[in-house]
Design an enzyme around this catalytic site. Structure first.
Site, PDB file in Angstrom:
ATOM      1  N   HIS A 186      -4.792  16.516-102.500  1.00 58.26           N
ATOM      2  CA  HIS A 186      -4.468  16.261-101.103  1.00 58.26           C
ATOM      3  C   HIS A 186      -3.778  17.464-100.461  1.00 58.26           C
ATOM      4  O   HIS A 186      -3.942  17.706 -99.264  1.00 58.26           O
ATOM      5  CB  HIS A 186      -3.675  14.981-100.866  1.00 58.26           C
ATOM      6  N   TYR A 243      -4.536  20.201 -96.707  1.00 55.69           N
ATOM      7  CA  TYR A 243      -3.667  20.934 -95.764  1.00 55.69           C
ATOM      8  C   TYR A 243      -3.880  22.446 -95.887  1.00 55.69           C
ATOM      9  O   TYR A 243      -3.652  23.182 -94.937  1.00 55.69           O
ATOM     10  CB  TYR A 243      -2.202  20.507 -95.936  1.00 55.69           C
ATOM     11  N   HIS A 259     -14.026   9.356 -92.542  1.00 55.57           N
ATOM     12  CA  HIS A 259     -12.702   9.947 -92.281  1.00 55.57           C
ATOM     13  C   HIS A 259     -12.746  11.464 -92.467  1.00 55.57           C
ATOM     14  O   HIS A 259     -12.298  12.230 -91.618  1.00 55.57           O
ATOM     15  CB  HIS A 259     -11.662   9.312 -93.209  1.00 55.57           C
ATOM     16  N   PHE A 260     -13.340  11.905 -93.589  1.00 51.99           N
ATOM     17  CA  PHE A 260     -13.168  13.342 -93.830  1.00 51.99           C
ATOM     18  C   PHE A 260     -14.143  14.217 -93.052  1.00 51.99           C
ATOM     19  O   PHE A 260     -13.927  15.410 -92.942  1.00 51.99           O
ATOM     20  CB  PHE A 260     -13.032  13.703 -95.316  1.00 51.99           C
ATOM     21  N   HIS A 261     -15.175  13.602 -92.466  1.00 46.91           N
ATOM     22  CA  HIS A 261     -15.989  14.424 -91.562  1.00 46.91           C
ATOM     23  C   HIS A 261     -15.326  14.542 -90.184  1.00 46.91           C
ATOM     24  O   HIS A 261     -15.760  15.336 -89.351  1.00 46.91           O
ATOM     25  CB  HIS A 261     -17.412  13.878 -91.461  1.00 46.91           C
ATOM     26  N   ARG A 276     -19.578   4.691-101.073  1.00 46.28           N
ATOM     27  CA  ARG A 276     -19.834   6.119-100.895  1.00 46.28           C
ATOM     28  C   ARG A 276     -20.540   6.641-102.140  1.00 46.28           C
ATOM     29  O   ARG A 276     -20.662   5.908-103.131  1.00 46.28           O
ATOM     30  CB  ARG A 276     -18.516   6.882-100.642  1.00 46.28           C
ATOM     31  N   ARG A 277     -20.996   7.889-102.092  1.00 47.00           N
ATOM     32  CA  ARG A 277     -21.570   8.568-103.256  1.00 47.00           C
ATOM     33  C   ARG A 277     -22.611   7.713-103.978  1.00 47.00           C
ATOM     34  O   ARG A 277     -22.597   7.605-105.210  1.00 47.00           O
ATOM     35  CB  ARG A 277     -20.463   8.930-104.250  1.00 47.00           C
TER      36      ARG A 277
HETATM   37 FE1  HAS Z   1      -7.299  12.425 -95.469  1.00 42.78          FE
HETATM   38  C1  HAS Z   1      -8.925  10.911 -98.117  1.00 42.78           C
HETATM   39  C2  HAS Z   1      -4.815  10.091 -95.646  1.00 42.78           C
HETATM   40  C3  HAS Z   1      -5.507  14.119 -93.026  1.00 42.78           C
HETATM   41  C4  HAS Z   1      -9.401  15.121 -95.802  1.00 42.78           C
HETATM   42  N1  HAS Z   1      -8.876  12.910 -96.688  1.00 42.78           N
HETATM   43  C5  HAS Z   1      -9.414  12.122 -97.697  1.00 42.78           C
HETATM   44  C6  HAS Z   1     -10.548  12.791 -98.274  1.00 42.78           C
HETATM   45  C7  HAS Z   1     -10.654  14.001 -97.637  1.00 42.78           C
HETATM   46  C8  HAS Z   1      -9.607  14.052 -96.641  1.00 42.78           C
HETATM   47  C9  HAS Z   1     -11.677  15.095 -97.936  1.00 42.78           C
HETATM   48  O1  HAS Z   1      -3.818   8.026 -97.673  1.00 42.78           O
HETATM   49  C10 HAS Z   1     -11.472  12.234 -99.347  1.00 42.78           C
HETATM   50  C11 HAS Z   1     -11.165  12.745-100.715  1.00 42.78           C
HETATM   51  C12 HAS Z   1     -12.157  12.181-101.705  1.00 42.78           C
HETATM   52  O2  HAS Z   1     -13.210  12.796-101.853  1.00 42.78           O
HETATM   53  O3  HAS Z   1     -11.897  11.133-102.264  1.00 42.78           O
HETATM   54  N2  HAS Z   1      -5.525  12.112 -94.478  1.00 42.78           N
HETATM   55  C13 HAS Z   1      -4.680  11.091 -94.685  1.00 42.78           C
HETATM   56  C14 HAS Z   1      -3.549  11.193 -93.759  1.00 42.78           C
HETATM   57  C15 HAS Z   1      -3.764  12.331 -93.012  1.00 42.78           C
HETATM   58  C16 HAS Z   1      -4.990  12.902 -93.488  1.00 42.78           C
HETATM   59  C17 HAS Z   1      -2.394  10.264 -93.615  1.00 42.78           C
HETATM   60  N3  HAS Z   1      -7.429  14.241 -94.573  1.00 42.78           N
HETATM   61  C18 HAS Z   1      -6.586  14.746 -93.611  1.00 42.78           C
HETATM   62  C19 HAS Z   1      -6.979  16.086 -93.264  1.00 42.78           C
HETATM   63  C20 HAS Z   1      -8.074  16.371 -94.047  1.00 42.78           C
HETATM   64  C21 HAS Z   1      -8.343  15.199 -94.860  1.00 42.78           C
HETATM   65  C22 HAS Z   1      -6.273  16.955 -92.245  1.00 42.78           C
HETATM   66  C23 HAS Z   1      -8.900  17.607 -94.141  1.00 42.78           C
HETATM   67  C24 HAS Z   1      -8.658  18.712 -93.499  1.00 42.78           C
HETATM   68  N4  HAS Z   1      -6.959  10.791 -96.628  1.00 42.78           N
HETATM   69  C25 HAS Z   1      -5.849  10.013 -96.567  1.00 42.78           C
HETATM   70  C26 HAS Z   1      -5.905   9.028 -97.674  1.00 42.78           C
HETATM   71  C27 HAS Z   1      -7.076   9.265 -98.389  1.00 42.78           C
HETATM   72  C28 HAS Z   1      -7.714  10.376 -97.703  1.00 42.78           C
HETATM   73  C29 HAS Z   1      -4.921   7.985 -97.998  1.00 42.78           C
HETATM   74  C30 HAS Z   1      -7.553   8.550 -99.672  1.00 42.78           C
HETATM   75  C31 HAS Z   1      -8.261   7.282 -99.401  1.00 42.78           C
HETATM   76  C32 HAS Z   1      -8.917   6.726-100.624  1.00 42.78           C
HETATM   77  O4  HAS Z   1      -8.773   5.521-100.847  1.00 42.78           O
HETATM   78  O5  HAS Z   1      -9.599   7.422-101.387  1.00 42.78           O
HETATM   79  C33 HAS Z   1      -2.806  12.878 -91.947  1.00 42.78           C
HETATM   80  O6  HAS Z   1      -2.464  14.207 -92.245  1.00 42.78           O
HETATM   81  C34 HAS Z   1      -3.395  12.795 -90.571  1.00 42.78           C
HETATM   82  C35 HAS Z   1      -2.372  13.139 -89.501  1.00 42.78           C
HETATM   83  C36 HAS Z   1      -3.040  13.488 -88.218  1.00 42.78           C
HETATM   84  C37 HAS Z   1      -2.762  12.977 -87.019  1.00 42.78           C
HETATM   85  C38 HAS Z   1      -3.609  13.373 -85.836  1.00 42.78           C
HETATM   86  C39 HAS Z   1      -2.931  14.359 -84.907  1.00 42.78           C
HETATM   87  C40 HAS Z   1      -3.867  14.702 -83.798  1.00 42.78           C
HETATM   88  C41 HAS Z   1      -4.096  15.953 -83.297  1.00 42.78           C
HETATM   89  C42 HAS Z   1      -5.129  16.117 -82.221  1.00 42.78           C
HETATM   90  C43 HAS Z   1      -4.489  16.183 -80.835  1.00 42.78           C
HETATM   91  C44 HAS Z   1      -5.547  16.298 -79.793  1.00 42.78           C
HETATM   92  C45 HAS Z   1      -5.370  16.850 -78.566  1.00 42.78           C
HETATM   93  C46 HAS Z   1      -6.560  16.957 -77.664  1.00 42.78           C
HETATM   94  C47 HAS Z   1      -4.096  17.401 -78.066  1.00 42.78           C
HETATM   95  C48 HAS Z   1      -1.692  11.994 -86.830  1.00 42.78           C
HETATM   96  C49 HAS Z   1      -3.359  17.154 -83.753  1.00 42.78           C
HETATM   97  C50 HAS Z   1      -6.783  15.684 -76.935  1.00 42.78           C
HETATM   98  C51 HAS Z   1      -8.188  15.608 -76.523  1.00 42.78           C
HETATM   99  C52 HAS Z   1      -8.756  14.586 -75.859  1.00 42.78           C
HETATM  100  C53 HAS Z   1     -10.205  14.575 -75.593  1.00 42.78           C
HETATM  101  C54 HAS Z   1      -7.976  13.398 -75.409  1.00 42.78           C
END
Ligand code: HAS
Length: 568
Positions: free
Chosen positions: A225, A229, A379-381, A442-443
């Site tokens: 994980h 980041y 989620h991850f895409h 998946r997979r």
């Molecule tokens: Fe995740 C599984 C939890 C972030 C990638 N994640 C994965 C896997 C991948 C992945 C590849 O807790 C699958 C792994 C596998 O093959 O098994 N993930 C999280 C959480 C976050 C999170 C809490 N993940 C990421 C990021 C990734 C990524 C970043 C890649 C770069 N994830 C999980 C969990 C799993 C998981 C479990 C395991 C599940 C399972 O059962 O297997 C947090 O870091 C996310 C926080 C982000 C935010 C969003 C902030 C929003 C922003 C955009 C602002 C937009 C603006 C523009 C200003 C709170 C910064 C506005 C525009 C308009 C048009 C209105």
């Protein structure tokens, strides 16, 4: 270009190294993306076979994951780091270090890719045992990672030199971001190196009879994980430095940027157990602790959301925007001279949904519903396949064009790529989210069974979601095709006279609020806090696993339920 700009330019040899670091993985991406499109066709039952064009389903899935998620992301992070560190510190980097790093990464990537395409490493990008690969695959990965370490080690003396000559100055934000990413990388690759060198390699060489699956998976996710980041932080570097400038504004808060990067050092590693909520052999208390830390790691991203929205607002108001929300209309969404804005902005819009679904995954109870279903690739895409991938595509084009001194050919086409990708990604992920909630795994090669009317497992209710996924996946494929048209035409174009003065210098925004917080001037306290928290979160579960002394597993391949060498 000013004299100061010339000093910040990279040497000729470093420029060549960076070009290879950008172009080699983009070349491999042709295969990685092709196997992505094949995935959605297998899943929708359009392809109903165990293989297509001589490549097996799981072999293709392994190539898709390893090339896109490991090779492309890591080489891009190294390339961007080389550019940012030399530009922002202006002290020159060791070409020997950068060259050695590139050589090792190329050797490692080619060795791993060769084993995948030879069908000897069909273990998916997580290389989970008891799936077993050829030793050369594991060795290739190890060499690749060591190469990326060396790139980082080559930046450290340049930083020390700069620090001595600029004792009072704050470290440039881009450098804070890239160093944070590589500090995380340095720490989190240690457990995976132990997994590969101590458990998997001897097992694959036949020196040990079996492998401890629980221990291997835990060491993998100790790394796994934090890896996400490591993918995200170079993108955040571009969001915090380049995006406000492209929007015509300023970075809203210098503090927010620094705090975000440094807090990732502390929080991004001790959370890997959230991938193992369903695994036996690990006490619920440690899973609960790491769930809490996972929810905390979302805080810097939420800060990022607010800081970037405020930074965009500054730019939009400069351009005449007004009102509470009407200013959003004044951002340069379709300006060809600022085409890079659309790559970064579309990534942000996608990440809103990727982030929120991450929070759902992180909740121990809700995770039971979505674990190992199609929800996960959805989620991850929207994370690595959204903001990270678009930043890599856009920035690679920006840097290749700057380094070769050739203007972007077809800038309008370049501008359309992120929008088409975004539409494709939302459709693709929408299908997979709903499919995941309906239990689609998946997979899995669904076309052979669940999407095959002739199969006793046929699930007609999964037809619609898999076909929506396939539609989205094909649109993503079209976006990439257009991207490659722009990239190849740009590379092969004649150098334009008018562009002679061009460079690969990254436009960096100034800060609107330039706070000076002493605690954010030094990496050390954050590294110490990270080591303490990692020890607290990981020592007890690993101690338990070692004490339990689980039965060792023999090797398997994904196409048979029997262990390798045994008949089913
Ligand atoms: Fe995740 C599984 C939890 C972030 C990638 N994640 C994965 C896997 C991948 C992945 C590849 O807790 C699958 C792994 C596998 O093959 O098994 N993930 C999280 C959480 C976050 C999170 C809490 N993940 C990421 C990021 C990734 C990524 C970043 C890649 C770069 N994830 C999980 C969990 C799993 C998981 C479990 C395991 C599940 C399972 O059962 O297997 C947090 O870091 C996310 C926080 C982000 C935010 C969003 C902030 C929003 C922003 C955009 C602002 C937009 C603006 C523009 C200003 C709170 C910064 C506005 C525009 C308009 C048009 C209105």
């Amino acid at each position: 270009m000013t004299i100061a700009d010339t000093e910040r330019e990279m040497s000729k040899s470093l420029r060549s190294i960076v070009l290879i670091e950008l172009l080699l993985p983009l070349l491999l991406l042709v295969f990685g993306a092709y196997h992505g499109v094949l995935q959605v066709l297998y899943r929708a039952g359009v392809i109903r076979s165990t293989s297509f064009a001589g490549i097996d389903y799981y072999q293709g899935l392994t190539a898709h994951g390893v090339i896109n998620a490991i090779v492309l992301t890591t080489l891009f992070a190294v390339a961007l780091g080389n550019v940012i560190v030399s530009q922002e510190l202006g002290t020159g980097l060791s070409v020997f270090g950068a060259g050695l790093s590139l050589a090792l990464m190329v050797i490692g990537a080619v060795a791993a890719a060769a084993m995948i395409f030879a069908g000897k490493a069909t273990v998916l990008y997580t290389f989970y045992p008891p799936l077993k690969a050829h030793p050369v695959f594991y060795l290739g990965l190890a060499i690749f990672i060591v190469g990326s370490w060396i790139a980082f080690y080559a930046w450290v003396p340049a930083y020390r030199r700069w620090r001595r000559t600029h004792p009072q100055q704050k470290t440039p934000i881009g450098v804070v971001g890239m160093f944070s990413a590589f500090i995380i990388w340095q720490i989190c690759t240690i457990p995976v190196a132990v997994e590969v060198l101590v458990l998997l390699l001897p097992w694959s060489m036949g020196w040990t009879a079996g492998v401890d699956v629980v221990l291997s998976r835990t060491l993998f996710w100790f790394f796994g994980h934090a890896l996400v980041y490591f993918w995200l932080l170079p993108t955040y570097v571009l969001y915090y430095t380049m995006l406000p400038k492209l929007a015509g504004g300023k970075l809203f808060s210098d503090f927010a940027a620094r705090f975000t990067f440094l807090s990732f050092i502390v929080l991004s590693i001790p959370i890997g157990l959230h991938h193992q909520f369903a695994d036996p052999g690990i006490a619920a208390s440690w899973k609960g602790l790491q769930m809490t830390l996972t929810l905390l790691v979302a805080v810097p991203s939420m800060m990022t959301a607010f800081t970037l929205a405020a930074s965009l607002e500054i730019g939009a108001r400069q351009a005449g925007g007004h009102g509470l929300f009407a200013w959003w209309a004044k951002l340069p969404y379709f300006q060809t001279d600022r085409w890079m804005f659309s790559f970064l902005f579309c990534g942000l819009a996608i990440f809103l949904f990727g982030g929120v679904t991450g929070l759902i995954n992180a909740a121990y109870s809700m995770n039971n519903l979505i674990h190992n279903t199609a929800w996960l690739p959805a989620h991850f895409h929207l994370t690595v396949g959204g903001p990270v991938f678009l930043a890599i595509l856009g920035m690679s084009l920006f840097l290749v064009s700057g380094l070769l001194g050739k203007p972007i050919v077809f800038p309008r086409l370049a501008l359309s790529v992120p929008y088409i990708w975004t539409i494709g990604t939302f459709i693709f992920s929408g299908g997979l989210f709903v499919g995941g909630l309906r239990g689609e795994p998946r997979r899995t090669n669904l076309g052979l069974t669940y999407l095959n009317p002739a199969s006793p497992s046929y699930r007609p209710d999964w037809w619609i979601t898999t076909h929506i996924g396939a539609l989205g996946g094909c649109i993503m494929g079209v976006a990439l095709l257009l991207y490659f048209v722009v990239l190849v035409r740009t590379i092969t174009a004649h150098p334009a006279r008018a562009y002679r003065g061009a460079s690969a210098l990254i436009p960096v925004s100034t800060a609107y609020h330039d706070e000076d917080v002493p605690a954010l001037r030094n990496f050390s306290p954050w590294i110490v806090a990270a080591v303490l928290l990692i020890t607290l979160a990981y020592y007890p579960p690993i101690h338990d696993i070692l004490k339990n002394n689980f039965k060792l597993a023999p090797g398997y391949s994904p196409d048979s339920p029997a262990a390798i060498g045994k008949t089913p």
